[in-house]
Design a protein around this motif. Structure first.
Motif, PDB file in Angstrom:
ATOM      1  N   ALA A   1       2.749 -13.100  23.084  1.00  0.00           N
ATOM      2  CA  ALA A   1       2.744 -12.754  24.515  1.00  0.00           C
ATOM      3  C   ALA A   1       4.080 -13.116  25.151  1.00  0.00           C
ATOM      4  CB  ALA A   1       1.600 -13.491  25.226  1.00  0.00           C
ATOM      5  N   ARG A   2       4.655 -14.227  24.722  1.00  0.00           N
ATOM      6  CA  ARG A   2       5.895 -14.689  25.360  1.00  0.00           C
ATOM      7  C   ARG A   2       7.140 -13.996  24.813  1.00  0.00           C
ATOM      8  NH1 ARG A   2       7.983 -20.957  26.280  1.00  0.00           N
ATOM      9  NH2 ARG A   2       9.835 -20.339  27.442  1.00  0.00           N
TER      10      ARG A   2
ATOM     11  N   ALA B   1       6.137 -21.454  31.985  1.00  0.00           N
ATOM     12  CA  ALA B   1       6.187 -20.093  31.435  1.00  0.00           C
ATOM     13  C   ALA B   1       4.816 -19.421  31.426  1.00  0.00           C
ATOM     14  CB  ALA B   1       6.739 -20.152  30.007  1.00  0.00           C
ATOM     15  N   ILE B   2       3.766 -20.177  31.801  1.00  0.00           N
ATOM     16  CA  ILE B   2       2.404 -19.632  31.673  1.00  0.00           C
ATOM     17  C   ILE B   2       2.201 -18.303  32.414  1.00  0.00           C
ATOM     18  CG2 ILE B   2      -0.028 -20.071  32.326  1.00  0.00           C
ATOM     19  CD1 ILE B   2       0.610 -21.664  29.908  1.00  0.00           C
ATOM     20  N   PRO B   3       2.663 -18.162  33.671  1.00  0.00           N
ATOM     21  CA  PRO B   3       2.424 -16.870  34.334  1.00  0.00           C
ATOM     22  C   PRO B   3       3.036 -15.701  33.577  1.00  0.00           C
ATOM     23  CG  PRO B   3       3.047 -18.526  35.945  1.00  0.00           C
ATOM     24  CD  PRO B   3       3.272 -19.139  34.584  1.00  0.00           C
ATOM     25  N   TYR B   4       4.131 -15.946  32.842  1.00  0.00           N
ATOM     26  CA  TYR B   4       4.756 -14.865  32.066  1.00  0.00           C
ATOM     27  C   TYR B   4       4.003 -14.618  30.758  1.00  0.00           C
ATOM     28  CZ  TYR B   4       8.253 -16.469  35.338  1.00  0.00           C
ATOM     29  OH  TYR B   4       8.876 -16.863  36.489  1.00  0.00           O
ATOM     30  N   ILE B   5       3.332 -15.679  30.266  1.00  0.00           N
ATOM     31  CA  ILE B   5       2.603 -15.542  28.997  1.00  0.00           C
ATOM     32  C   ILE B   5       1.200 -14.973  29.244  1.00  0.00           C
ATOM     33  CG2 ILE B   5       1.601 -16.813  27.049  1.00  0.00           C
ATOM     34  CD1 ILE B   5       3.816 -18.922  27.427  1.00  0.00           C
TER      35      ILE B   5
ATOM     36  N   GLY C   1      13.612 -18.557  30.242  1.00  0.00           N
ATOM     37  CA  GLY C   1      12.976 -17.556  31.109  1.00  0.00           C
ATOM     38  C   GLY C   1      12.385 -18.139  32.382  1.00  0.00           C
ATOM     39  N   THR C   2      12.435 -19.469  32.549  1.00  0.00           N
ATOM     40  CA  THR C   2      11.909 -20.052  33.786  1.00  0.00           C
ATOM     41  C   THR C   2      13.066 -20.392  34.726  1.00  0.00           C
ATOM     42  OG1 THR C   2      11.979 -22.316  32.908  1.00  0.00           O
ATOM     43  CG2 THR C   2       9.925 -21.095  32.594  1.00  0.00           C
ATOM     44  N   ARG C   3      12.750 -20.455  36.022  1.00  0.00           N
ATOM     45  CA  ARG C   3      13.805 -20.700  37.014  1.00  0.00           C
ATOM     46  C   ARG C   3      14.389 -22.105  36.862  1.00  0.00           C
ATOM     47  NH1 ARG C   3      13.434 -21.788  42.332  1.00  0.00           N
ATOM     48  NH2 ARG C   3      11.207 -21.401  42.465  1.00  0.00           N
ATOM     49  N   ALA C   4      13.520 -23.074  36.551  1.00  0.00           N
ATOM     50  CA  ALA C   4      13.994 -24.464  36.472  1.00  0.00           C
ATOM     51  C   ALA C   4      15.061 -24.645  35.396  1.00  0.00           C
ATOM     52  CB  ALA C   4      12.811 -25.393  36.214  1.00  0.00           C
ATOM     53  N   ALA C   5      14.986 -23.827  34.350  1.00  0.00           N
ATOM     54  CA  ALA C   5      15.958 -23.966  33.257  1.00  0.00           C
ATOM     55  C   ALA C   5      17.364 -23.615  33.720  1.00  0.00           C
ATOM     56  CB  ALA C   5      15.538 -23.082  32.082  1.00  0.00           C
ATOM     57  N   THR C   6      17.471 -22.876  34.841  1.00  0.00           N
ATOM     58  CA  THR C   6      18.793 -22.458  35.329  1.00  0.00           C
ATOM     59  C   THR C   6      19.287 -23.349  36.474  1.00  0.00           C
ATOM     60  OG1 THR C   6      17.885 -20.970  36.997  1.00  0.00           O
ATOM     61  CG2 THR C   6      18.207 -20.044  34.802  1.00  0.00           C
TER      62      THR C   6
END
Ligand code: SF4
Length: 448
Positions: free
Chosen positions: A101-102, A171-175, A347-352
């Motif tokens: 899924a991810r 990342a759950i909402p994307y998965i 892919g998450t905002r926090a990572a950036t």
């Protein structure tokens, strides 16, 4: 990847049905998904085996919630690929769940060993996928199989899937996709099926259990769902996990307090206490509102057991933010806390975000929070010595030691109660005579 010739034997015509093994990683939600896939596979006439080296197909239900979970899933896949039945080509690998899924097509390119990929949203098609991979056709319908829920007196029921909150680290909402509640009748049916199989404890799970029913045409509430279930199945314990602070309504707390068969237990992930960090996480609240929440919960449900989850070393977390979290934790006196160093997820905002915290600092901070939480939690567990409580007898450890669970202990995370006697599946009255860290030891009370 699944366009394999299916013009071969009907399962019923084969000397032996193909054997399928499910290997499940990650959280309880994946366990529920694997149990549902197991049911479909059994009802289509396949055998289900526990040993991957004895299987014709292995379905690895993966977790990729964080990088460490993805790595564990990959390690498991590679271990399975090293088994004789895979080395000699007689067994097939199917990768299911969060990883496909991810990572989608990227994973298909990277993991050529797999014969098919089944993301969470396609797990209902597992029988068709297996048939394609193994070159067989299913039984029309086979009802004579043992329920996968008959193995334990405790089981999970999922009440919704997905999440709309988009915490910046997650990342759950994307998965798992957008939040969708399962209809009340489907949840009741899932509970009834487990109760009929002998289950005595149902843990209701979702990414965000407190939102249940909000998305229906005629909105409903988690409190109502819990009330309906508690009344309809009075001999079954119900426990609600993973409830975001916004979902902790007075109606819900009153429902928990009103039913003897609803565990006086809440798991409220707070993640942090400092307002700037919570905002950077895209979460509401601050230390003051968290304190008010904890006070309100304890006032409405006296004696309730509280668990939370916390993240240390989020990007931008200053020494002051961290000290605020420690001070909050000292005040709030949770019974249990899951503590994680922040993990930057692709892919998450926090990572950036700017201000990523050094790995060593994250680990030190997580350890300090863990030490505070453990000192409080272990003290609260040892304060139970001498008290009486109902315990659901669950089974025996590998060394033969009997164990069970009290209402104040959630499955897999909070420890158990060790017992000298009792029948698996019974609920017995126990006096706590000793504790060790988070584990308790109990003696049967006279006459129970
Ligand atoms: S509420 Fe939970 S599942 Fe949803 S985005 Fe936040 S951390 Fe992830």
């Amino acid at each position: 990847m699944t366009n394999i010739d299916v013009t071969t034997a009907h399962l019923g015509e084969r000397a032996a049905a193909p054997a399928v093994c499910f290997v499940t990683l990650g959280c309880a939600k994946n366990e529920v998904d694997s149990a549902e896939m197991t049911k479909r596979v059994l009802s289509a006439g396949f055998d289900v085996v526990e040993d991957p080296s004895a299987a014709d197909a292995v379905v690895v239900n993966t977790c990729s919630f964080i990088q460490a979970a993805t790595e564990e899933s990959l390690d498991t896949i590679f271990d399975i690929c090293g088994l004789d039945n895979f080395e000699n080509g007689s067994a097939k690998l199917i990768v299911a769940g969060c990883m496909p899924a991810r990572y989608g097509a990227d994973l298909e390119d990277e993991l050529q060993e797999a014969k098919a990929f089944v993301p969470c949203s396609r797990e209902d098609d597992i029988v068709e996928v297996l048939c394609a991979v193994l070159g067989v056709r299913p039984e029309a319908s086979c009802d004579a199989f043992d329920s996968p829920y008959a193995e334990s007196p405790s089981s999970y029921v999922k009440i919704s899937d997905g999440c709309d909150r988009f915490c910046s680290f997650c990342a759950i909402p994307y998965i798992r996709g957008r939040y969708r509640s399962f209809p009340l009748d489907d949840v009741r049916a899932a509970v009834a099926e487990r109760v009929a199989a002998g289950v005595r404890e149902i843990t209701l799970i979702a990414q965000d259990t407190g939102r249940w029913g909000e998305d229906f045409d005629e909105p409903d509430t988690t409190a109502h769902l819990l009330d309906v279930l508690a009344r309809e199945f009075p001999a079954t314990w119900f426990r609600l996990m993973y409830i975001e602070p916004q979902g902790v309504s007075d109606e819900l707390l009153d429902t928990i307090a009103a039913h003897d068969n609803v565990c006086s237990y809440l798991d409220v992930p707070l993640q942090h206490a400092s307002k700037p960090v919570l905002r950077a996480m895209n979460r509401a609240g601050d230390a003051e509102s968290h304190r008010a929440l904890v006070e309100r919960i304890r006032a409405r449900v006296p004696g309730i057991t509280l668990r939370t989850t916390l993240i240390a070393g989020f990007p931008g977390e200053t020494d002051d933010d961290f000290e605020e979290l420690c001070a909050f934790l000292e005040d709030a006196e949770f019974d249990y806390a899951g503590v994680f160093p922040y993990s930057a997820e692709e892919g998450t905002r926090a990572a950036t975000l700017d201000g990523q915290v050094d790995e060593e600092v994250k680990i030190e901070r997580a350890q300090r929070i863990r030490d505070i939480a453990d000192a409080i939690g272990e003290g609260r567990v040892s304060a139970r010595i001498g008290s009486e409580m109902d315990v659901l007898v669950l089974g025996r450890e590998e060394d033969g030691q009997l164990f069970g669970r009290a209402m104040c202990q959630a499955p897999e995370v909070d420890g158990v109660v060790y017992l000298e006697e009792g029948e698996v599946g019974d609920i017995v009255r126990v006096r706590i005579v000793d504790t060790l860290v988070y584990e308790m030891e109990g003696e049967l009370c006279d006459g129970r």
